[in-house]
Write a protein that holds these residues in place. Structure first.
Motif, short mmCIF file in Angstrom:
data_model
loop_
_atom_site.label_atom_id
_atom_site.label_comp_id
_atom_site.label_asym_id
_atom_site.label_seq_id
_atom_site.Cartn_x
_atom_site.Cartn_y
_atom_site.Cartn_z
N GLY A 194 0.69 -1.30 -0.05
CA GLY A 194 0.17 0.12 0.07
C GLY A 194 0.82 1.25 0.11
N ILE A 195 2.05 1.15 0.51
CA ILE A 195 2.82 2.59 0.21
C ILE A 195 4.22 2.18 -0.45
N ARG A 196 4.55 3.48 -1.21
CA ARG A 196 5.66 3.44 -1.86
C ARG A 196 6.84 3.04 -1.01
N GLN A 197 7.85 2.09 -1.26
CA GLN A 197 8.98 1.95 -0.82
C GLN A 197 10.24 2.83 -0.88
N GLU A 198 10.69 3.52 0.22
CA GLU A 198 11.55 4.66 0.34
C GLU A 198 12.72 4.22 1.04
N GLY A 199 13.66 3.83 0.01
CA GLY A 199 15.44 3.49 0.82
C GLY A 199 16.02 4.71 0.16
N GLN A 200 17.12 4.28 -0.20
CA GLN A 200 17.91 5.24 -1.03
C GLN A 200 18.03 4.49 -2.55
N GLN A 201 16.87 4.57 -3.16
CA GLN A 201 16.81 3.92 -4.39
C GLN A 201 17.74 4.40 -5.62
N TRP A 202 18.24 5.50 -5.23
CA TRP A 202 19.15 6.16 -6.28
C TRP A 202 20.55 5.49 -6.42
N GLY A 203 20.75 4.55 -5.17
CA GLY A 203 22.05 4.14 -5.05
C GLY A 203 22.20 2.84 -5.91
N TYR A 229 0.73 8.03 -8.64
CA TYR A 229 1.98 7.96 -7.69
C TYR A 229 2.84 8.99 -7.49
N GLY A 230 2.70 10.17 -8.40
CA GLY A 230 3.43 11.28 -8.37
C GLY A 230 4.95 11.07 -9.09
N SER A 231 5.78 11.94 -8.47
CA SER A 231 7.18 11.86 -8.93
C SER A 231 7.75 10.53 -8.92
N ASP A 232 8.45 10.31 -9.84
CA ASP A 232 9.40 9.09 -9.88
C ASP A 232 8.77 7.87 -10.75
N ALA A 233 7.45 7.98 -10.91
CA ALA A 233 6.86 6.67 -11.63
C ALA A 233 6.96 7.11 -12.94
N LEU A 234 7.68 7.54 -13.56
CA LEU A 234 8.06 7.92 -14.99
C LEU A 234 7.85 6.58 -15.75
N VAL A 387 2.79 0.48 8.85
CA VAL A 387 1.78 1.02 7.87
C VAL A 387 0.28 0.66 8.57
N SER A 388 -0.64 1.83 8.26
CA SER A 388 -1.95 1.58 8.65
C SER A 388 -2.80 1.85 7.40
N ASP A 389 -3.35 0.74 7.07
CA ASP A 389 -4.21 0.38 5.76
C ASP A 389 -5.67 0.36 6.10
N ASN A 390 -6.53 1.39 5.88
CA ASN A 390 -7.93 1.29 6.03
C ASN A 390 -9.07 1.59 4.88
N SER A 391 -10.04 1.05 5.15
CA SER A 391 -11.19 1.44 4.10
C SER A 391 -12.47 1.34 4.66
N PHE A 392 -13.23 2.38 4.60
CA PHE A 392 -14.53 2.75 5.20
C PHE A 392 -15.66 2.97 4.35
N LYS A 393 -16.75 2.33 4.67
CA LYS A 393 -17.95 2.35 3.69
C LYS A 393 -18.80 3.78 4.06
N ILE A 431 7.42 9.69 6.01
CA ILE A 431 6.08 9.51 6.55
C ILE A 431 5.28 9.64 5.16
N SER A 432 4.38 8.54 4.65
CA SER A 432 3.82 8.48 3.71
C SER A 432 2.32 8.47 3.95
N TYR A 433 1.64 9.19 2.92
CA TYR A 433 0.01 9.08 2.89
C TYR A 433 -0.48 9.14 1.68
N ASN A 434 -1.70 8.39 1.86
CA ASN A 434 -2.51 8.02 0.36
C ASN A 434 -3.96 8.02 0.97
N ILE A 435 -4.61 9.08 0.41
CA ILE A 435 -6.23 9.01 0.92
C ILE A 435 -7.10 9.13 -0.39
N LYS A 436 -7.94 8.43 -0.48
CA LYS A 436 -8.67 8.17 -1.74
C LYS A 436 -10.22 8.15 -1.25
#
Length: 815
Positions: A194-203, A229-234, A387-393, A431-436
Motif C-alpha cells: 500500500g505505500i511506496r518503498q523509500e530507501g536510497q533507491q538512487w544508489g 503515484y506522483g514523481s518518480d513513476a516515470l 503501515v496503517s491501511d484502512n477502508s471505510f464504507k 512518512i507517507s500518506y495516500n487518501i482516496k
C-alpha cells in the motif's frame, strides 16, 4: 517528525471507532452504518459439475476472501452492500472476474472451465479501483506466488526480471535494481503493501529491501504512472503484495525452505495467520544466506556473500463498514561489496587485512569464499516499516486511507583498520500518506479523487557524506475515472504535484562540502486510454500519458565517492524536472489453443537526466583522489531523449496436445539522446533485446495424489547490445549469450489436502560465462592475467524448494 508520526497513527487507530459510532451525512440524507451481508455458494467444474475444493473467492477492493471446502462450498461474511468486483480462481482453470451487486444475503454459484494458459487477472495498480487486466488500457503483468516459486532467483527483482519489458541492474546476487523499458533507479516506483518503498533507491549498491519469501503477488505496470503515484513513476510501478489476510474462520500458514548449489544459498521462511469473526492476525520470519558465487572465468567471486533476517506482523479488523489493518515489517541485510581487485601476477581476487595496524592486500583463499560473513568493504541495511491501511464504507462511496512510516538505515564499512567505523551512514525517515474517496459507481462510471505524498528527512551519521542532510515534502492531488460501455472501457485522469526540498549546509572540518539550498518542483500529469473488446478472443488497447520526475538529491547535490561504486559524483543544482509523453498501443488475442500479446510504446522525455564521465583538461578521464583511492569523476547532465520498443508474448498449446505449452516472449527497447554526448547518442542502462523460448509439459493431469506436475525447458536468449552509451568510456558493447534453464515440480495431495509442493530448477546448466549488459560488475578492474575486463555473472546453478502448508482449523462452509 516523531510528533507527526504519533498524531497520524493515533488518527488511523481511531478511525474504526469513529466509523462504528457515527452516521455520515451526505447532501441528500443521513447514511446509516452498512448492513452486514453474507455471500455463499458453490464452485464447480463447468464440464463435469464436480465440486472444486480449495478454489479461491476474493474481493480485491475489500481485501476479503475465502476458499471452498471439500464439497466446493464457500461462505463470506462482513460484505458491505454495493457493487463489488469478485475474482474466482483455481489452478488449471480460467478465472472468473465480474462485478456483482450485493444488497442482501446472496447465494451465487460459479462454474470454472479448464484452461492451459491463464488469461484473466485482476489488478489494483494504477487504477481507480480493482479492475480486470483486460480492461486496463496500460500494460500490466501479474506474477503470482506459484510463478515465482518455479524459477531460480537470488533476490526478488531477479525473480521478476523475466517479465517482458522488465530487467535488472545488478551488482552481484544480493543487489538488483528494477528497470522497466530501459528506465530504472528513481524512475521506477516500488509499492509494498500500500505505500511506496523509500530507501536510497538512487544508489547502485543495494536492492529494494523487501523480503522475497513473503511475497504473495507482484503487479508490474509498464508506463508512466505519475497520475496515481506522483514523481518518480516515470517508467512504471512494481506493486509488491506481501501480507494478505487469511480466509474467514481459519488459522493456517506454511513452512518454506530452499537451497541453491552455486553459492550455497539457503533460505527458510515460516508464516502463520488467522481470521476469527473478522479479527485478523498473522506474521512471518525469514532467513536467507549465501556464500560467494562462482563462474568458470572468475572462479569464486570474492565478497559476493550476504545474509538477511526479516520479520513481519499484521493485525486488523474486517467488518461490514470496511477494514482497518496495521502492518509492521523489518528487513535486515548484511552484504559484501564486490570491488573486483586482483593480484597482478595470478589474477586471483584480493582481500584487505589488518596486519599489525597496517592495511594490506592478500590473495583470498579457501574459507574466504565459503563463509557467509562479508569482509571489508561491506554494508548493513535495516529497513523498518509501519503501515496503517484502512477502508471505510461511506454510504454508497468508500474512503481509503493508507498511512506509513519507514526508516531506512544504511551503513557502509570500508576501513579494515577500524572495522566498526561507518564511512557512510544514511538515516532516512519517511512518512507517507495516500487518501482516496471512491465515489459510488453511477451509470458504470468509477471515479476516485485523492491526495497522496510524503515527508522525508535524511541525516548523515557516518564519517563521510555523499549527499547533504535534507528534508523533503511531497504532495499531489488527483482525480481518475473509468467508464464501461458494453465492450469499451475508457479511462482518464489528471494530477497536480508539488515537491519542495531543503538541503542543509554540511562541513568537513572547516571546509564546506555542501552548501545549503532550497528547491521547489511543480508539475501536471495526465492520462487517457481505451480498451476495446473486439470479440471474446481479441482486445485492443491504447493509452497516452504524461509523467514527470523531480531531480533526486544525489542528482542535485552529490559531492563524493563511496565503496559501492567506482565513481566520484558531482551534482547539478540547475537540473529541471523530467517530463514525458508516452503513447502505448497493444493487442491481445486468445482462444483455446493460442494466445498472443503485443505492446508497442514511444516515450519522449524532456530534460532527461543522466551522468557521464568528466574528461580531463589534458585529455583522458578525470580522476579524483579521495581517501587515498582514485575514482572516475562523473557529473549529472540533461537533455531531451526518447525511448521506443515492443514486447511480444506468443503461447501455443496445440490440440490434442493441450498439455503442451510452447511459449515465446520477446522484448526490445531503444533509447537515444537528441544530441550526441561525446560522440554517443545512446542512453545508458538500456537492456539488450531478449527472447525467451520455453517448452512446458503439464503432467499427470488425472492423478489425485500428484497434481499440478510440470516439466519445462527454457532458452534465455540475450542479444548483443551494440548501442552502449560510449561517451567518456561510460559503457561498452556487450556480446550475445544464451542460457539454458530447466525446471520441474509437483504438488503432493492426500485426501484432497495439500501435503507439500516441491520445485526443482536449473539455471545456466551449460555453465556459460557471460556478462549481462546491465551488470555493474562488468566495469570493475581488468584481470591482468586473462585481460578480461570486469567480473562475470553466475555460472551453473541448481535449486530445490519445499513448501509445506499447515491448517489448524477444520472450518466448513455450508450451503
Amino acid at each position: 517528525m516523531k510528533s507527526y508520526l504519533f498524531i497520524a497513527f493515533a488518527i488511523a487507530g481511531m478511525l474504526p471507532v469513529l466509523v462504528k459510532s457515527q452516521n455520515f451525512k451526505t447532501a441528500d440524507a443521513v447514511v446509516v452504518l452498512p448492513v452486514k451481508v453474507v455471500i455463499s455458494g458453490k464452485v464447480a467444474d463447468a464440464k463435469t459439475s464436480l465440486p472444486l475444493a480449495g478454489a479461491s473467492i476474493y474481493f480485491p477492493d475489500l481485501k476479503l476472501g475465502t476458499t471452498t471446502n471439500s464439497e466446493g462450498y464457500y461462505k463470506l461474511q462482513h460484505i458491505s452492500q454495493g457493487r463489488h468486483l469478485i475474482e474466482i480462481s483455481y489452478t488449471g482453470y480460467a478465472s472468473i472476474i465480474e462485478s456483482i451487486d450485493i444488497v442482501t444475503d446472496t447465494e451465487k454459484n460459479f462454474e470454472l472451465r479448464t484452461t492451459y494458459a491463464e488469461r484473466e487477472a485482476v489488478t489494483v495498480t494504477g487504477v481507480s479501483s480493482a479492475t480486470s487486466v483486460k480492461r486496463a488500457s496500460i500494460p500490466v503483468s501479474i506474477l503470482k506466488k506459484e510463478e515465482l516459486l518455479r524459477g531460480v532467483s537470488t533476490n526478488l527483482i531477479d525473480a521478476l526480471a523475466k517479465t517482458p519489458g522488465v530487467s535488472q541492474i545488478g551488482t552481484g546476487p544480493a543487489v538488483s535494481k528494477p528497470s522497466i523499458r530501459g528506465l530504472g533507479y528513481n524512475r521506477v516506483v516500488v509499492v509494498n503493501d500500500g505505500i511506496r518503498q523509500e530507501g536510497q533507491q538512487w544508489g547502485d549498491e543495494h536492492g529494494i529491501e523487501i523480503d522475497e519469501y513473503s511475497v504473495s503477488k507482484a503487479e508490474i505496470l509498464k508506463g508512466p504512472a505519475s497520475l496515481m503515484y506522483g514523481s518518480d513513476a516515470l517508467a512504471g510501478v512494481i506493486n509488491i503484495i506481501s501480507l494478505l489476510p487469511e480466509a474467514a474462520a481459519t488459522v493456517k500458514g506454511n513452512l518454506f525452505s530452499t537451497y541453491q548449489t552455486n553459492n550455497r544459498q539457503r533460505g527458510l521462511h515460516a508464516t502463520i495467520g488467522g481470521n476469527k469473526n473478522g479479527y485478523i492476525w498473522g506474521g512471518y520470519a525469514s532467513y536467507k544466506a549465501a556464500a560467494d558465487y562462482k563462474n568458470k572465468y572468475d572462479g569464486y567471486v570474492f565478497n559476493s556473500k550476504f545474509y538477511e533476517k526479516n520479520i513481519g506482523f499484521y493485525t486488523g479488523l474486517h467488518k461490514s463498514w470496511g477494514y482497518s489493518h496495521l502492518y509492521f515489517t523489518s528487513f535486515n541485510q548484511n552484504l559484501g561489496l564486490i570491488e573486483g581487485e586482483r593480484d597482478a601476477a595470478t589474477g586471483q581476487f584480493l582481500k584487505l587485512i589488518n596486519n599489525n595496524g597496517n592495511e594490506e592486500e592478500v590473495i583470498a583463499t579457501g574459507n574466504d569464499f565459503t563463509s557467509i560473513n562479508p569482509f571489508t568493504p561491506h554494508q548493513k541495511i535495516k529497513h523498518t516499516k509501519l503501515v496503517s491501511d484502512n477502508s471505510f464504507k461511506l454510504g454508497s462511496s468508500r474512503l481509503t486511507a493508507t498511512l506509513g512510516y519507514q526508516r531506512n538505515q544504511r551503513k557502509e564499512f570500508g576501513n579494515v583498520l577500524e572495522l566498526n567505523e561507518t564511512e557512510l551512514f544514511f538515516d532516512l525517515a519517511t512518512i507517507s500518506y495516500n487518501i482516496k474517496l471512491h465515489l459510488a459507481e453511477k451509470n458504470k462510471w468509477k471515479t476516485a479523487i485523492g491526495v497522496n505524498g510524503m515527508q522525508q528527512t535524511n541525516t548523515n551519521k557516518g564519517a563521510e557524506a555523499l549527499i547533504p542532510d535534507y528534508t523533503l515534502f511531497d504532495a499531489g492531488i488527483f482525480v481518475v475515472t473509468q467508464k464501461s460501455i458494453d465492450k469499451i472501457t475508457f479511462s482518464a485522469g489528471a494530477r497536480a504535484d508539488n515537491r519542495t526540498i531543503a538541503a542543509k549546509e554540511y562541513r568537513e572540518g572547516n571546509d564546506v562540502k555542501f552548501e545549503a539550498f532550497n528547491k521547489a518542483f511543480a508539475n501536471i500529469s495526465a492520462s487517457t486510454g481505451i480498451s476495446y473488446e473486439v470479440s471474446k478472443t481479441v482486445t485492443l488497447k491504447a493509452n497516452l500519458a504524461r509523467g514527470f520526475r523531480a531531480p533526486s538529491l544525489p542528482e542535485l547535490a552529490s559531492n563524493g565517492a563511496h565503496e559501492g561504486t567506482n565513481r566520484y559524483e558531482y551534482g547539478n543544482r540547475q537540473l529541471k524536472s523530467e517530463t514525458s509523453w508516452q503513447s502505448d498501443a497493444g493487442i491481445e488475442m486468445a482462444n483455446e489453443h493460442i494466445s498472443f500479446t503485443a505492446n508497442f510504446f514511444l516515450n519522449a522525455i524532456n530534460n532527461f537526466i543522466y551522468y557521464s564521465k568528466l574528461g580531463a583538461a589534458a585529455g583522458g578521464d578525470s580522476i579524483v583522489t579521495d581517501g587515498g583511492e582514485d575514482f572516475f569523476a562523473f557529473e549529472y547532465k540533461q537533455q531531451n531523449a526518447k525511448l521506443y520498443g515492443v514486447e511480444f508474448n506468443f503461447d501455443i498449446h496445440p490440440h490434442p496436445l493441450d498439455w503442451l505449452h510452447v511459449e515465446n516472449t520477446f522484448s526490445y527497447v531503444r533509447g537515444i539522446l537528441n544530441k550526441p554526448e561525446d560522440g554517443s547518442k545512446n542512453l545508458p542502462f538500456i537492456p539488450a533485446p531478449r527472447l525467451i523460448n520455453r517448452v512446458k509439459a503439464v503432467l499427470l493431469s488425472k492423478s489425485k495424489t500428484i497434481v499440478n506436475a510440470y516439466m519445462q525447458v527454457e532458452a534465455d536468449n540475450n542479444f548483443a547490445q551494440n548501442n552502449p552509451f560510449a561517451g567518456y568510456n561510460t559503457e561498452t558493447a556487450t556480446p550475445a549469450f544464451t542460457l539454458l534453464n530447466v525446471g520441474a515440480g509437483f504438488m503432493l495431495q492426500a485426501k484432497q489436502k495439500v501435503v507439500c509442493s516441491i520445485y526443482f530448477a536449473g539455471n545456466n546448466i551449460t555453465d556459460v560465462a557471460y556478462q549481462n549488459h546491465l551488470s555493474r560488475l562488468k566495469y570493475t578492474a581488468v584481470n591482468d592475467v586473462t585481460q578480461r575486463a570486469g567480473v562475470f555473472n553466475m555460472g551453473r546453478n541448481f535449486s530445490i524448494k519445499l513448501l509445506v502448508p499447515f491448517n489448524f482449523t477444520n472450518a466448513t462452509h455450508h450451503k
